[in-house]
Structure formats: structure tokens, C-alpha cells
Design a protein around this motif. Structure first.
Motif, mmCIF file in Angstrom:
data_model
loop_
_atom_site.group_PDB
_atom_site.id
_atom_site.type_symbol
_atom_site.label_atom_id
_atom_site.label_comp_id
_atom_site.label_asym_id
_atom_site.label_seq_id
_atom_site.Cartn_x
_atom_site.Cartn_y
_atom_site.Cartn_z
ATOM 1 N N UNK A 3 0.831 -1.078 0.139
ATOM 2 C CA UNK A 3 0.106 0.091 -0.169
ATOM 3 C C UNK A 3 0.759 1.170 0.049
ATOM 4 N N UNK A 4 1.961 1.340 0.850
ATOM 5 C CA UNK A 4 2.891 2.329 0.835
ATOM 6 C C UNK A 4 3.482 2.679 -0.819
ATOM 7 N N UNK A 5 3.573 1.645 -1.574
ATOM 8 C CA UNK A 5 4.420 1.893 -2.732
ATOM 9 C C UNK A 5 3.294 2.541 -3.853
ATOM 10 N N UNK A 6 1.873 2.521 -3.303
ATOM 11 C CA UNK A 6 0.893 3.099 -4.297
ATOM 12 C C UNK A 6 0.267 4.182 -3.839
ATOM 13 N N UNK A 7 0.957 4.807 -2.583
ATOM 14 C CA UNK A 7 0.618 6.193 -2.158
ATOM 15 C C UNK A 7 0.486 7.019 -3.220
ATOM 16 N N UNK A 8 -0.621 8.055 -3.284
ATOM 17 C CA UNK A 8 -0.796 9.012 -4.337
ATOM 18 C C UNK A 8 -0.031 10.328 -3.879
ATOM 19 N N UNK A 9 0.450 10.401 -2.587
ATOM 20 C CA UNK A 9 0.951 11.562 -2.299
ATOM 21 C C UNK A 9 2.428 11.664 -1.959
ATOM 22 N N UNK A 10 3.132 10.205 -2.440
ATOM 23 C CA UNK A 10 4.511 9.704 -2.603
ATOM 24 C C UNK A 10 5.030 9.053 -1.432
ATOM 25 N N UNK A 11 6.101 8.260 -1.638
ATOM 26 C CA UNK A 11 6.531 7.435 -1.147
ATOM 27 C C UNK A 11 8.162 7.675 -1.011
ATOM 28 N N UNK A 12 8.698 7.547 -0.154
ATOM 29 C CA UNK A 12 10.371 7.609 0.016
ATOM 30 C C UNK A 12 10.926 7.205 1.065
ATOM 31 N N UNK A 13 12.177 7.237 1.225
ATOM 32 C CA UNK A 13 13.126 6.930 2.286
ATOM 33 C C UNK A 13 12.516 7.681 3.461
ATOM 34 N N UNK A 34 5.733 11.761 4.493
ATOM 35 C CA UNK A 34 6.918 11.858 3.514
ATOM 36 C C UNK A 34 7.114 13.326 3.379
ATOM 37 N N UNK A 35 5.855 13.983 3.224
ATOM 38 C CA UNK A 35 5.852 15.513 2.867
ATOM 39 C C UNK A 35 6.294 16.163 3.974
ATOM 40 N N UNK A 36 6.041 15.849 5.306
ATOM 41 C CA UNK A 36 6.657 16.533 6.376
ATOM 42 C C UNK A 36 8.121 16.192 6.517
ATOM 43 N N UNK A 37 8.635 15.312 6.069
ATOM 44 C CA UNK A 37 10.163 14.786 6.434
ATOM 45 C C UNK A 37 10.692 15.644 5.182
ATOM 46 N N UNK A 38 10.134 15.778 4.015
ATOM 47 C CA UNK A 38 10.607 16.352 2.855
ATOM 48 C C UNK A 38 10.984 17.916 3.147
ATOM 49 N N UNK A 84 9.724 26.134 -0.528
ATOM 50 C CA UNK A 84 8.488 25.340 -0.657
ATOM 51 C C UNK A 84 8.235 25.364 -2.330
ATOM 52 N N UNK A 85 8.007 26.817 -2.786
ATOM 53 C CA UNK A 85 7.473 26.846 -4.216
ATOM 54 C C UNK A 85 8.534 25.979 -5.087
ATOM 55 N N UNK A 86 9.770 26.297 -4.862
ATOM 56 C CA UNK A 86 10.722 25.630 -5.634
ATOM 57 C C UNK A 86 10.916 24.260 -5.542
ATOM 58 N N UNK A 87 10.967 23.570 -4.223
ATOM 59 C CA UNK A 87 11.559 22.057 -3.849
ATOM 60 C C UNK A 87 10.229 21.253 -3.349
ATOM 61 N N UNK A 88 9.233 21.740 -3.175
ATOM 62 C CA UNK A 88 7.952 20.868 -2.788
ATOM 63 C C UNK A 88 6.854 21.006 -3.498
ATOM 64 N N UNK A 89 6.638 20.257 -4.639
ATOM 65 C CA UNK A 89 5.459 20.492 -5.452
ATOM 66 C C UNK A 89 4.117 20.070 -5.054
ATOM 67 N N UNK A 90 4.437 19.424 -4.072
ATOM 68 C CA UNK A 90 2.883 18.875 -3.274
ATOM 69 C C UNK A 90 2.153 19.720 -2.257
#
Length: 140
Positions: A3-13, A34-38, A84-90
């Protein structure tokens, strides 16, 4: 894990990276985690630190030793907005709030308010910004 690999908000280390020696895998995070860690990575990276992406990051460390006033808050908003505008498009940046106005302890707690674009939900993270980095404040 599937399920994590199918996340529509993203998955990462995960950050910091965690390696599971028993399963020979890397711990993965997805969705809002993932977004908060980014966001934390972006806010804590100074432009120029990454050799392959020299402009990546947020120049918060340029504001160390600044007086806590409305000018500092405006500069924080500006710097964080552009990072955030330049490096976090979500996400869409909403604003920042300073949670503790008394900067005598050398730390400002910056609450970054943002909206996840695809779900249109509001979230926030609290990022500690060290105004007196590398000093022992208790000896004043």
C-alpha cells in the motif's frame, strides 16, 4: 508495504534513513509523513550544501543572530515561501507563525502552515530555528 508503494502523495526513504538489517530493506514513509520529512529537509538545508543541487534548500541560517521583530517574520515568510515553491510541488505554502516570541532561549519555534494540493487539506509542522547556534545561552 504494498500500500505504501501505491501512495498518491508519494513514498520515499525515511529521514534520517533507517536500514532494517534483518530484512535487508530501507524503512519507507508515505503520504503526509513523507511530505513533512521533505519539508524538514528543505528547511534545514542551506543553499550550497548539496554539490549536485547547489540551489536546493532554504537560507534560514542567514538569519541567525537577527532580532526577533516583524522584519524577521516577513523575511522568514519570504524565504520559506520560495523554498517550498521551488522544491516541494505537493504543497502550497500558507504562512508561518512564531510560537514563542521570547527568543532569550535562542530558539524560535516556527510553525509552517501549508496545504496539500491533491487532498486540499491543511497541515503544519513546527520547525525549531536556532538564533544563537553554537552558544551556551544559560551563561548570560
Amino acid at each position: 508495504m504494498a500500500d505504501e508503494l501505491k501512495s498518491f502523495l508519494g513514498t520515499g526513504w525515511s529521514f534520517p534513513p533507517f536500514f532494517d538489517k534483518a530484512n535487508h530493506t530501507v524503512q519507507m514513509v508515505s503520504d503526509i509523513t513523507d511530505i513533512e520529512q521533505s519539508l524538514r529537509i528543505i528547511l534545514s538545508t542551506t543553499p550550497g550544501e548539496r554539490i549536485m543541487q547547489p540551489e536546493f534548500g532554504c537560507g534560514l541560517k542567514l538569519l541567525i543572530f537577527e532580532k526577533t521583530d516583524s522584519t524577521l517574520i516577513a523575511r522568514l515568510n519570504h524565504i520559506i515561501y520560495h523554498a517550498l515553491l521551488n522544491y516541494e510541488p505537493r504543497v502550497n505554502f500558507i504562512d508561518t507563525e512564531i510560537l514563542n516570541r521570547d527568543d532569550l532561549d535562542g530558539v524560535l519555534s516556527i510553525q509552517v502552515n501549508f496545504r496539500v494540493i491533491i487532498t486540499n487539506t491543511r497541515h503544519n509542522i513546527v520547525f525549531p530555528f536556532y538564533l544563537l547556534e553554537g552558544t551556551n545561552v544559560s551563561t548570560r
